[in-house]
Scaffold this active site. Sequence first.
Site, PDB file in Angstrom:
ATOM      1  N   SER A  40       0.825  -1.212   0.000  1.00 17.19           N
ATOM      2  CA  SER A  40       0.000   0.000   0.000  1.00 17.19           C
ATOM      3  C   SER A  40       0.860   1.265   0.000  1.00 17.19           C
ATOM      4  CB  SER A  40      -0.896  -0.007   1.241  1.00 17.19           C
ATOM      5  OG  SER A  40      -0.102  -0.106   2.402  1.00 17.19           O
TER       6      SER A  40
ATOM      7  N   GLU B  75       3.993   5.653   9.033  1.00 16.59           N
ATOM      8  CA  GLU B  75       4.145   6.243   7.693  1.00 16.59           C
ATOM      9  C   GLU B  75       4.307   7.752   7.774  1.00 16.59           C
ATOM     10  OE1 GLU B  75       3.534   5.617   3.240  1.00 16.59           O
ATOM     11  OE2 GLU B  75       3.386   4.065   4.743  1.00 16.59           O
TER      12      GLU B  75
ATOM     13  N   HIS C 216       4.883  -2.431   7.916  1.00 17.20           N
ATOM     14  CA  HIS C 216       5.345  -1.169   8.519  1.00 17.20           C
ATOM     15  C   HIS C 216       5.989  -1.388   9.899  1.00 17.20           C
ATOM     16  CE1 HIS C 216       2.855   0.689   5.461  1.00 17.20           C
ATOM     17  NE2 HIS C 216       3.270   1.891   5.836  1.00 17.20           N
TER      18      HIS C 216
HETATM   19  N1  DGL Z   1       1.749  -2.465   4.900  1.00 15.47           N
HETATM   20  C1  DGL Z   1       0.375  -2.835   5.137  1.00 15.47           C
HETATM   21  C2  DGL Z   1       0.329  -4.245   5.710  1.00 15.47           C
HETATM   22  O1  DGL Z   1       1.355  -4.919   5.716  1.00 15.47           O
HETATM   23  C3  DGL Z   1      -0.372  -1.983   6.135  1.00 15.47           C
HETATM   24  C4  DGL Z   1      -0.443  -0.555   5.909  1.00 15.47           C
HETATM   25  C5  DGL Z   1      -1.788  -0.106   5.495  1.00 15.47           C
HETATM   26  O2  DGL Z   1      -2.724  -0.142   6.317  1.00 15.47           O
HETATM   27  O3  DGL Z   1      -1.880   0.245   4.325  1.00 15.47           O
HETATM   28  O4  DGL Z   1      -0.708  -4.696   6.138  1.00 15.47           O
END
Ligand code: DGL
Length: 289
Positions: free
Chosen positions: A24, A170, A204
């Site tokens: 994302s 983020e 993240h």
């Molecule tokens: N990087 C996304 C995950 O691994 C989460 C971040 C988002 O909520 O977009 O779930």
Amino acid sequence: MPAPTVPAPAAFAQRSRPIGVFDSGVGGLTVLHELLVSLPGEDFLYLGDSARLPYGNRPPHELRAFSVQCADELLARDAKLLVVACNSATATAHEHLQRHVAATGRQVDVIGVVGPESNLAVAATRSGRIGLLATPATVASGAYERAVHGADPLTRLTSVACPHLAEIIEEDAPVTQRVVETVRGYCGPLVEAQVDTVILGCTHYPLVRPMLQRILGPGVRLITSGAAMARRVEHALGVRALANPRPGEGDYGFLCTGDAQRFRARGTRFLQLPIGEVGHVELDQRVAA
Ligand code: DGL
């Protein structure tokens, strides 16, 4: 005895195609980092759907549609293998995506983060009590319960949805006491359940690993997907005879759907390697309900 089937090495043009990776936003760069370290000879193309971040609070039908769009964009750029470097997308859309790719007639593996992390957690636990920190979409999917219990039905998984954690990370805002208290709140049920192993079920979360380790205690093993993903990708390329035979270092490039400069600035912190130019791509914003 019949001779074992060894796939014939694919033509060089096939083996030199890039590996496609998507998330994302910039979180999946924690996975790309491991891939770049473990598979230096490969080329990589990373797509961050940053215009539609966060994924973690979205319904499954949207995540399935977004995942298909990201995959199609990378396949159009000739990806030889797809890495879903997003737990929310893997948890809700992995099988859907595998069916979609197969229906296009391409023989492209789609590798997601849930299986490798779950297997690592089951191998690491001594007490059989495992914790999961993940987005609401990932927890609601039940994908980790299925994967962990598939690997060992006797383990107990305590799952905690962390609705704001990916966005906090983020944003790159200073870590205030309020952030620490928010994270402490997420960890509370895991401390209470006396888990000895915690899956960081969002790409993240490795960025706040020290904070999590301090809150959970030094005896708790934190599981991330990066290294296990690299081994899965290496294996898949090996059995398909698709590994790039080049002796030196490959290239890596970036695309995003949001602000490219912002992606570049934030991404450097996640990748811990330089990020060159970031290309902008538009994905269709209309998604059927
Ligand atoms: N990087 C996304 C995950 O691994 C989460 C971040 C988002 O909520 O977009 O779930």
